[in-house]
Design an enzyme around this catalytic site. Structure first.
Site, mmCIF file in Angstrom:
data_model
loop_
_atom_site.group_PDB
_atom_site.id
_atom_site.type_symbol
_atom_site.label_atom_id
_atom_site.label_comp_id
_atom_site.label_asym_id
_atom_site.label_seq_id
_atom_site.Cartn_x
_atom_site.Cartn_y
_atom_site.Cartn_z
ATOM 1 N N GLU A 1 97.978 -19.046 -22.430
ATOM 2 C CA GLU A 1 97.262 -18.011 -21.472
ATOM 3 C C GLU A 1 97.194 -16.663 -22.420
ATOM 4 O OE1 GLU A 1 99.415 -18.904 -17.985
ATOM 5 O OE2 GLU A 1 97.423 -19.684 -17.157
ATOM 6 N N GLU B 1 102.298 -27.664 -17.683
ATOM 7 C CA GLU B 1 102.377 -27.351 -16.360
ATOM 8 C C GLU B 1 102.837 -28.714 -15.535
ATOM 9 O OE1 GLU B 1 100.577 -25.528 -18.525
ATOM 10 O OE2 GLU B 1 100.693 -23.283 -17.828
HETATM 11 C C1 1HE Z 1 113.141 -21.111 -22.278
HETATM 12 C C2 1HE Z 1 112.088 -21.282 -22.476
HETATM 13 C C3 1HE Z 1 110.937 -21.035 -21.002
HETATM 14 C C4 1HE Z 1 112.693 -22.183 -24.011
HETATM 15 N N1 1HE Z 1 111.826 -20.527 -20.070
HETATM 16 N N2 1HE Z 1 113.801 -20.391 -21.168
HETATM 17 N N3 1HE Z 1 106.927 -23.555 -20.614
HETATM 18 C C5 1HE Z 1 107.345 -24.899 -21.198
HETATM 19 O O1 1HE Z 1 107.511 -25.892 -20.363
HETATM 20 C C6 1HE Z 1 108.193 -24.660 -22.455
HETATM 21 C C7 1HE Z 1 109.582 -25.114 -22.407
HETATM 22 N N4 1HE Z 1 110.103 -24.745 -23.849
HETATM 23 C C8 1HE Z 1 110.043 -25.784 -24.749
HETATM 24 O O2 1HE Z 1 109.202 -26.986 -24.505
HETATM 25 C C9 1HE Z 1 111.097 -25.544 -26.094
HETATM 26 O O3 1HE Z 1 111.989 -24.701 -25.754
HETATM 27 C C10 1HE Z 1 110.102 -24.992 -27.074
HETATM 28 C C11 1HE Z 1 108.978 -25.976 -27.963
HETATM 29 C C12 1HE Z 1 109.297 -23.885 -26.883
HETATM 30 C C13 1HE Z 1 111.115 -24.641 -28.243
HETATM 31 O O4 1HE Z 1 111.867 -25.582 -28.668
HETATM 32 P P1 1HE Z 1 113.353 -25.329 -29.216
HETATM 33 O O5 1HE Z 1 113.883 -26.537 -29.576
HETATM 34 O O6 1HE Z 1 113.029 -24.403 -30.591
HETATM 35 O O7 1HE Z 1 114.262 -24.444 -28.460
HETATM 36 P P2 1HE Z 1 115.155 -24.902 -26.990
HETATM 37 O O8 1HE Z 1 116.363 -25.334 -27.438
HETATM 38 O O9 1HE Z 1 114.288 -25.768 -26.215
HETATM 39 O O10 1HE Z 1 115.137 -23.594 -26.298
HETATM 40 C C14 1HE Z 1 116.120 -22.483 -26.776
HETATM 41 C C15 1HE Z 1 116.491 -21.613 -25.557
HETATM 42 O O11 1HE Z 1 115.198 -20.965 -25.071
HETATM 43 C C16 1HE Z 1 116.840 -22.452 -24.537
HETATM 44 O O12 1HE Z 1 117.875 -21.636 -23.769
HETATM 45 P P3 1HE Z 1 119.504 -21.868 -24.167
HETATM 46 O O13 1HE Z 1 120.358 -20.906 -23.082
HETATM 47 O O14 1HE Z 1 119.745 -23.325 -23.885
HETATM 48 O O15 1HE Z 1 119.631 -21.406 -25.811
HETATM 49 C C17 1HE Z 1 115.846 -22.786 -23.527
HETATM 50 O O16 1HE Z 1 116.251 -22.937 -22.194
HETATM 51 C C18 1HE Z 1 115.177 -21.473 -23.671
HETATM 52 N N5 1HE Z 1 113.556 -21.464 -23.481
HETATM 53 N N6 1HE Z 1 111.485 -22.001 -23.256
HETATM 54 C C19 1HE Z 1 112.862 -20.115 -20.055
HETATM 55 N N7 1HE Z 1 109.721 -21.309 -20.945
HETATM 56 C C20 1HE Z 1 101.765 -18.043 -15.030
HETATM 57 S S1 1HE Z 1 102.131 -19.625 -14.926
HETATM 58 C C21 1HE Z 1 102.385 -20.391 -16.457
HETATM 59 C C22 1HE Z 1 103.053 -21.612 -16.349
HETATM 60 C C23 1HE Z 1 103.833 -22.015 -17.761
HETATM 61 O O17 1HE Z 1 104.007 -21.486 -18.654
HETATM 62 S S2 1HE Z 1 104.430 -23.650 -17.711
HETATM 63 C C24 1HE Z 1 105.152 -23.834 -19.297
HETATM 64 C C25 1HE Z 1 106.391 -23.599 -19.354
#
Ligand code: 1HE
Length: 260
Positions: A113, A133
């Site tokens: 977005e 989502e």
């Molecule tokens: C996060 C977030 C997040 C990572 N909020 N903390 N978005 C998603 O569903 C995408 C979610 N994220 C992922 O699928 C992956 O993290 C990635 C593909 C982006 C990156 O993967 P990677 O292997 O490099 O990193 P990771 O190990 O998954 O994440 C590293 C850290 O970032 C980890 O925290 P840690 O404390 O364990 O180190 C994750 O929890 C954190 N992290 N993404 C919070 N999104 C206005 S409405 C909009 C609606 C949406 O956007 S829905 C989609 C949400």
């Protein structure tokens, strides 16, 4: 301006805006969205173009899911939060400052977005696009139904979400989610090249491009054509017009070349 989740740097006329929460993959929490809106609502006077990038390997992982889970927002609170995203991304799309997005890695959910509110999107080969989502039991709320739906079409957006598709950069290019693909790690450098060149355009020409075209696309044919003529008249009043035309007529201006 003092920001927590954004880093701002000026490179001549180009404002470089970096989402700086790499430990969260640049996920957007409440304060980040406020900072994005505040920056693009009143960018520095000297900025002619902005480049938006993410710190680390990923552009943006969308909504901060940790904050979202912690806050346990009521429906009304989530609606209000979505409206702040709409406000912030409207400052980007319609604020008048051209924004070049430098994409890499995840451009997902709210990250897509955010990217869709940029005017030009340069991806590198590591870039991928998704709207996960449904997998998170929520719905888009940062403008995807409007901006992404208009880029790829509503039917394809439904399919993208329902079938949980993740598009690579190549597919994103075919669909218009990005406008160019460069080698891995090169999207910022290429975005800067585009920005430096666009910063040389007459400011009113750039203003017209980024504010008028998508608005006109929402209008009827007669209203659109009328608005176009008004906008063209405004641009024509800019001080650079005579110099720009003279440069071409005196054969000093660069001739057009085919680009990607
Ligand atoms: C996060 C977030 C997040 C990572 N909020 N903390 N978005 C998603 O569903 C995408 C979610 N994220 C992922 O699928 C992956 O993290 C990635 C593909 C982006 C990156 O993967 P990677 O292997 O490099 O990193 P990771 O190990 O998954 O994440 C590293 C850290 O970032 C980890 O925290 P840690 O404390 O364990 O180190 C994750 O929890 C954190 N992290 N993404 C919070 N999104 C206005 S409405 C909009 C609606 C949406 O956007 S829905 C989609 C949400």
């Amino acid at each position: 301006m003092n920001f927590k989740s954004l880093q701002i740097e000026m490179a001549g006329p180009v404002a470089i805006v970096t989402l700086s929460r790499p430990e969260r993959r640049n996920a957007i929490d409440e304060s980040t969205v406020e900072e994005i809106g505040r920056f693009f609502e009143s960018p520095p006077q000297e900025a002619r173009v902005a480049v938006l990038k993410g710190d680390g390997q990923h552009f943006c992982a969308g909504l901060d899911l940790e904050e979202h889970a912690r806050l346990r927002r009521t429906p009304v609170q989530f609606m209000r939060m979505c409206q702040r995203w709409h406000w912030a991304f409207d400052q980007m799309q319609f604020g008048g400052l051209p924004i070049i997005g430098a994409l890499q890695g995840a451009v997902v959910g709210g990250g897509l977005e955010l990217a869709a509110a940029c005017h030009t999107r340069v991806a590198d080969t590591s870039t991928f696009f998704a709207l996960p989502e449904g997998q998170r039991a929520i719905f888009t709320g940062g403008g995807a139904t409007v901006r992404v739906g208009r880029i790829i079409g509503p039917g394809r957006m439904v399919d993208m979400m329902l079938a949980a598709r993740t598009y690579d950069a190549e597919r994103g290019l075919q669909l218009g989610l990005c406008h160019e693909i460069v080698a891995s790690g090169q999207s910022f450098a290429r975005a800067m090249e585009i920005a430096q060149a666009a910063a040389k355009h007459a400011p009113l020409s750039n203003y017209a491009m980024v504010t008028a075209i998508s608005r006109i696309n929402d209008m009827s044919t007669t209203d659109g054509l009328f608005t176009e003529s008004l906008m063209a008249g405004m641009v024509q009043s800019g001080p650079e017009v005579a110099a720009g035309l003279d440069e071409f007529l005196q054969k000093k201006g660069r001739r057009l070349e085919v680009t990607q």
